[in-house]
Write an enzyme that holds these catalytic residues in place. Sequence first.
Site, PDB file in Angstrom:
ATOM      1  N   TRP A 131      37.624  22.598  43.853  1.00 33.08           N
ATOM      2  CA  TRP A 131      36.668  23.602  44.336  1.00 33.08           C
ATOM      3  C   TRP A 131      37.368  24.919  44.635  1.00 33.08           C
ATOM      4  O   TRP A 131      38.496  24.926  45.123  1.00 33.08           O
ATOM      5  CB  TRP A 131      36.049  23.056  45.628  1.00 33.08           C
ATOM      6  N   ASN A 133      36.427  28.766  46.698  1.00 31.21           N
ATOM      7  CA  ASN A 133      35.506  29.765  47.232  1.00 31.21           C
ATOM      8  C   ASN A 133      36.210  31.114  47.247  1.00 31.21           C
ATOM      9  O   ASN A 133      36.559  31.589  46.154  1.00 31.21           O
ATOM     10  CB  ASN A 133      34.792  29.353  48.526  1.00 31.21           C
ATOM     11  N   ASP A 134      36.384  31.750  48.373  1.00 32.10           N
ATOM     12  CA  ASP A 134      36.775  33.167  48.411  1.00 32.10           C
ATOM     13  C   ASP A 134      38.046  33.516  47.627  1.00 32.10           C
ATOM     14  O   ASP A 134      39.052  32.808  47.741  1.00 32.10           O
ATOM     15  CB  ASP A 134      37.076  33.594  49.851  1.00 32.10           C
ATOM     16  N   GLN A 150      40.619  30.446  48.039  1.00 30.78           N
ATOM     17  CA  GLN A 150      40.312  29.250  48.820  1.00 30.78           C
ATOM     18  C   GLN A 150      40.108  28.092  47.856  1.00 30.78           C
ATOM     19  O   GLN A 150      39.242  28.141  46.970  1.00 30.78           O
ATOM     20  CB  GLN A 150      39.045  29.481  49.646  1.00 30.78           C
ATOM     21  N   SER A 191      40.707  32.214  54.744  1.00 29.92           N
ATOM     22  CA  SER A 191      40.877  33.437  53.950  1.00 29.92           C
ATOM     23  C   SER A 191      41.776  34.483  54.596  1.00 29.92           C
ATOM     24  O   SER A 191      41.946  34.513  55.812  1.00 29.92           O
ATOM     25  CB  SER A 191      39.508  34.052  53.655  1.00 29.92           C
ATOM     26  N   ASP A 254      39.823  35.724  58.696  1.00 30.71           N
ATOM     27  CA  ASP A 254      39.789  36.536  57.478  1.00 30.71           C
ATOM     28  C   ASP A 254      40.455  37.900  57.643  1.00 30.71           C
ATOM     29  O   ASP A 254      39.846  38.944  57.385  1.00 30.71           O
ATOM     30  CB  ASP A 254      38.339  36.707  56.972  1.00 30.71           C
TER      31      ASP A 254
HETATM   32  C1  FRU Z   1      33.752  32.645  53.596  1.00 27.74           C
HETATM   33  C2  FRU Z   1      34.562  31.738  54.511  1.00 27.74           C
HETATM   34  C3  FRU Z   1      35.590  32.521  55.306  1.00 27.74           C
HETATM   35  C4  FRU Z   1      36.609  31.481  55.610  1.00 27.74           C
HETATM   36  C5  FRU Z   1      36.609  30.665  54.348  1.00 27.74           C
HETATM   37  C6  FRU Z   1      36.907  29.213  54.547  1.00 27.74           C
HETATM   38  O1  FRU Z   1      33.272  31.982  52.481  1.00 27.74           O
HETATM   39  O2  FRU Z   1      33.693  31.043  55.389  1.00 27.74           O
HETATM   40  O3  FRU Z   1      35.054  33.164  56.432  1.00 27.74           O
HETATM   41  O4  FRU Z   1      37.856  32.019  55.889  1.00 27.74           O
HETATM   42  O5  FRU Z   1      35.335  30.806  53.779  1.00 27.74           O
HETATM   43  O6  FRU Z   1      36.978  28.552  53.320  1.00 27.74           O
END
Ligand code: FRU
Length: 564
Positions: A131, A133-134, A150, A191, A254
């Site tokens: 997976w 994400n950011d 991420q 992040s 973040d």
């Molecule tokens: C945004 C978030 C960030 C965090 C990260 C964790 O998508 O929630 O705020 O650092 O994803 O995966």
Amino acid sequence: MRTLLLMSALCLAPRDASASAAPSAREFKIDRPYLLIPIRNGAAKRMVTLRADGAVAVRNQIELAEAEPDWWAFLDVSAWRGRTVAVEVDDAAGGAAAVRAIELGDAIRGAEDLYREPLRGQFHFSSRRGWNNDPNGLVYYRGEYHLFYQHNPYGWSWGNMHWGHAVSRDLVHWRELGDVLAPDELGPMFSGSAVVDWGNTSGLGADGQPPLVLIYTAAGDPAVQCLAHSTDGRRFAKYAGNPVLPQITGGNRDPKVIWHEASRKWVMVLYVTAAGGRHTVHFLTSPNLRQWTRSSIAEGIDGSAFLYECPDFFELPVDGDPARKKWVLTAANGEHAIGTFDGAAFTPEERKLPGHRGRGFYAAQTFSDIPPSDGRRIQIGWFQTETKGMPFNQSMTIPLELGLASTPEGPRMTFAPVKELASLRAKSRRVHRAALEPDGPNPLAGMGAELVEIRAEFEPGDAGEVAWNVRGGSIVYDARKQALAVNGHRAPAPLRAGKQRLIIYCDRTGLEVFASDGLTYIPMPFQPKGDDFTLGVEARGGAAKNVSIEIHELQSAWEVGPAP
Ligand code: FRU
């Protein structure tokens, strides 16, 4: 069949277990680079621990398959080559069967189809396995663009947050390297950002090389801000003095760090939940990236809810004029405020504004340290493209060049695909119609392709709508309302000097549509049918005028171009 496999695995398990280990432990003599881990999406999460010399080296929660895996994750164990490590699964009941299935391998499972999987975006970055994400730590360092992100290397859904890592020399062709940050005693790796510390203010440089410094959230309890560093862009070490910033309030996260030349200080923007759950962005400054002092707290100018998660902060010239710059503070959902910055506090000049106008775009970040001779501000967002049935999930948007354009309401953000994407064009055709009549033949008949870029310009003329079909995706311009709907999702798209200009990218997992000279950007996760290569355009209710269209068939970014 499943029961049988399970039973035989259970019977065999003790043979492999060392005398002192629990039944769900197994030893591996590391003679190959990868530990291959079978995953069944939705299975019970089990804590899987790799011990080297008795000490915990890797620990993750994994949906281990006891039989019939959906896909195989991998752990690079080359660091322990020639040594024996123990893999333990905490749940002795089902764990023994699961641990039996783990094996060593020379290559990741499915390597023969890597990047050719049916739902692999062909010019959108996605991770080999697991997976994402950011995007994190976007930075240009020693001739390469670095994209950290991420990453859950061991699951199809969010969890076990690591920082994955990929590099590119052109923002188009990416090469994935191994993960650089793994969860530790301070928590999972949330992040953050990256900077090149040109002046070695941190003292983390070596051999005359300015260090690449990662600034991230370790999201334990407390949630703290930490550093990691490298001088080659490949090997990273966590800073021995972590954390560099204690928790302000729970869930603060973040950090995005920039160098502010005028005050000759580092500036961090950090998302902080204030009393009552209010969203705030804290500004902190530092001479050396290691010691931070809060300089201000940014909130909305009208008391409205302010920016949430993943702040970014950068300057953009208005209409490309370097003498007219504004500061922009953005948040994960694309909302942003435009204003001024004095080195300590950001002062918004208007209410917060929406960013992208589509769906599935989140947590975007811009690159640090792009050379001044280039001068662009380039952003990549998390593109929430769900890819069921694949050994990976989610992706990144194409890289976007940001700008500010004057409008009657004030300066507004613009988005454009980076010019480097043109290197993917394999075959181009042009079509021009002085008038595109309703019910006429489709000018794009027979021009279809799987991966497409379309650039079009038209005057609506008498047409009420100008409607595009891109592999079954629908893009309809409503000339009366000056709005654009992508798969039914509408956004304002004003005419500019009487014209509408569209740029459309279509990949296996989504559409990205740009209108109104970039004032409107509509990302849209979408899976075209594999066999539908149709393209079309029609005017409705009257003729559209001066319709010019370029159709570019694109090549996969995974297979062509210079080696990164
Ligand atoms: C945004 C978030 C960030 C965090 C990260 C964790 O998508 O929630 O705020 O650092 O994803 O995966």
